[in-house]
Design a protein around this motif. Structure first.
Motif, PDB file in Angstrom:
ATOM      1  N   VAL A   5      -0.234  -3.487  -6.675  1.00 46.95           N
ATOM      2  CA  VAL A   5      -1.235  -3.202  -5.919  1.00 46.95           C
ATOM      3  C   VAL A   5      -1.478  -4.283  -4.794  1.00 46.95           C
ATOM      4  O   VAL A   5      -1.404  -5.521  -5.331  1.00 46.95           O
ATOM      5  N   ASP A   7      -4.103  -5.939  -2.196  1.00 44.29           N
ATOM      6  CA  ASP A   7      -5.326  -6.241  -1.528  1.00 44.29           C
ATOM      7  C   ASP A   7      -5.483  -5.969  -0.307  1.00 44.29           C
ATOM      8  O   ASP A   7      -5.215  -7.187   0.416  1.00 44.29           O
ATOM      9  N   GLU A 280      -8.153   3.554  -2.907  1.00 42.43           N
ATOM     10  CA  GLU A 280      -6.770   3.194  -2.514  1.00 42.43           C
ATOM     11  C   GLU A 280      -6.003   4.267  -1.788  1.00 42.43           C
ATOM     12  O   GLU A 280      -6.227   5.555  -2.002  1.00 42.43           O
ATOM     13  N   ARG A 291       0.226   0.499  -3.779  1.00 43.60           N
ATOM     14  CA  ARG A 291      -1.169   0.909  -3.744  1.00 43.60           C
ATOM     15  C   ARG A 291      -2.085  -0.078  -3.084  1.00 43.60           C
ATOM     16  O   ARG A 291      -2.242  -1.102  -3.332  1.00 43.60           O
ATOM     17  N   SER A 293      -5.300  -1.316  -1.982  1.00 44.62           N
ATOM     18  CA  SER A 293      -6.961  -1.375  -2.238  1.00 44.62           C
ATOM     19  C   SER A 293      -7.646  -1.668  -1.367  1.00 44.62           C
ATOM     20  O   SER A 293      -7.779  -2.815  -0.928  1.00 44.62           O
TER      21      SER A 293
END
Length: 371
Positions: A5, A7, A280, A291, A293
């Protein structure tokens, strides 16, 4: 498969990396506040599915052209107003746009053709065939239906109804009980004899399914660019992207774990889908799932602080252009070099979908006349 993930808020924010991007948008409604109110109420549904629980009057929306440049929107033009337009495509010099129950194709000359089908309901996406521009793929979300038409001859060339391929179990949003969906009278009689709760959709022009009562809610379908006999369909309620073989009619999961997804598509060898409710963008490639986000980006109203809604995302020249409905902004993302920009648009617009490009003058004139 490795998973990570990332950011987006940790990326460098810049307006210098993407140049000018011309977009055509569908704005489902020019009253986003009303939509937000309905959505927040729908989270109380006993079925656990978000979305409306009863038929409502379509809102007034429209088609808009806009240019993204230098961190702002430029050359904004409302091309037409019409009840709740959603799907659109621009390819082979041809423009396609769908409102709730019809698809319009406008050629470069301005010539327009209309496709109508009694099973069209809440059309969400349209896409021209990559090799045969006369064929157009349509996701009719209101009845969990995928269709392909030859728009010139008006011939139906392919149809796939989720209810007839193992995806026929819905839930009553008011009671939370299961209900089987069918359009086959013989099947309905068998279900009745067996005491199974069911709903027979016999007349599509009068029988309607609100969002929360659909079995799959297929809200996008696209051709696989390397194999047009393979389709990619996003199932909003299941949180999955399915690959459907047009010859065998079989569907298999190629991506899961999304929340209220939109827009599953291939670009190159990457599978990209928008996990709308989690904020996402999923990118699957070479045994890796990334992913991206948005949840730590600033700019949301306080009453939406715990909610994300990335409506859809477009692959464009190696970048991603996403619709961030809760921040009423476009996100331009460069995943490779970790850069992004956030570009606000009108804060009462419910932007539904987007495609890169511009229309010819004749197409604009025709669009304003037919819708």
């Amino acid at each position: 498969m490795s998973k990570s993930v990332i950011d987006i808020s940790t990326f460098e924010q810049s307006s210098d990396f993407y140049g000018e991007i011309d977009l055509i948008l569908t704005v489902k409604s020019f009253d986003l506040r009303a939509i937000r109110k309905r959505y927040i109420e729908s989270r109380k549904n006993k079925s656990g599915k978000t979305g409306s629980v009863e038929r409502r009057k379509p809102a007034l929306g429209g088609v808009v052209s806009v240019r993204l440049a230098n961190g702002r929107t430029e050359k904004q033009e409302v091309l037409c107003k019409t009840p709740e337009p959603r799907g659109l495509d621009l390819n082979h010099g041809r423009f396609a746009i769908a409102n709730e129950q019809a698809v319009f194709v406008i050629e470069e000359s301005g010539k327009n053709l209309t496709i109508q089908d009694p099973w069209f309901s809440y059309i969400h996406t349209v896409q021209f065939h990559p090799a045969n521009p006369d064929h157009i793929l349509i996701s009719s979300s209101g009845f969990d239906l995928i269709q392909e038409y030859d728009y010139r001859s008006k011939d139906l060339t392919f149809e796939w109804l989720a209810w007839e391929h193992g995806f026929n179990k819905a839930k009553d949003p008011e009671t939370g009980k299961s209900v089987m969906l069918t359009r086959n009278l013989k099947e309905a009689k068998i279900l009745e004899q067996e005491g199974i709760d069911h709903l027979l959709v016999q007349n599509p022009e009068t029988d309607h399914l609100p969002t929360a009562k659909r079995a799959a809610f297929i809200n996008s379908v696209t051709y696989h660019p390397q194999d047009p006999n393979t389709l990619l369909a996003t199932f909003f309620h299941e949180g999955k992207v399915y690959q459907i073989n047009k010859k065998t009619m079989k569907a298999e999961v190629v991506l899961s774990g999304l929340k209220n997804p939109h827009g599953g598509h291939f670009t190159g060898h990457q599978l990209i889908a928008t996990s709308t409710g989690s904020g996402e963008i999923f990118i699957k490639k070479k045994g890796q799932l990334i992913r991206l986000s948005t949840k730590n980006l600033a700019g949301k109203p306080d009453y939406l602080i715990d909610m994300e809604w990335i409506q859809n995302s477009l692959s464009y020249n190696g970048f991603l252009v996403a619709i961030d409905s809760n921040r009423t902004s476009f996100l331009v993302i460069d995943p490779k070099n970790h850069r992004y920009d956030i570009i606000p648009y009108d804060d009462n617009w419910a932007v539904q979908d987007l495609v890169a490009g511009t229309l010819k003058s004749a197409q604009k004139s025709s669009l304003s006349a037919i819708i």
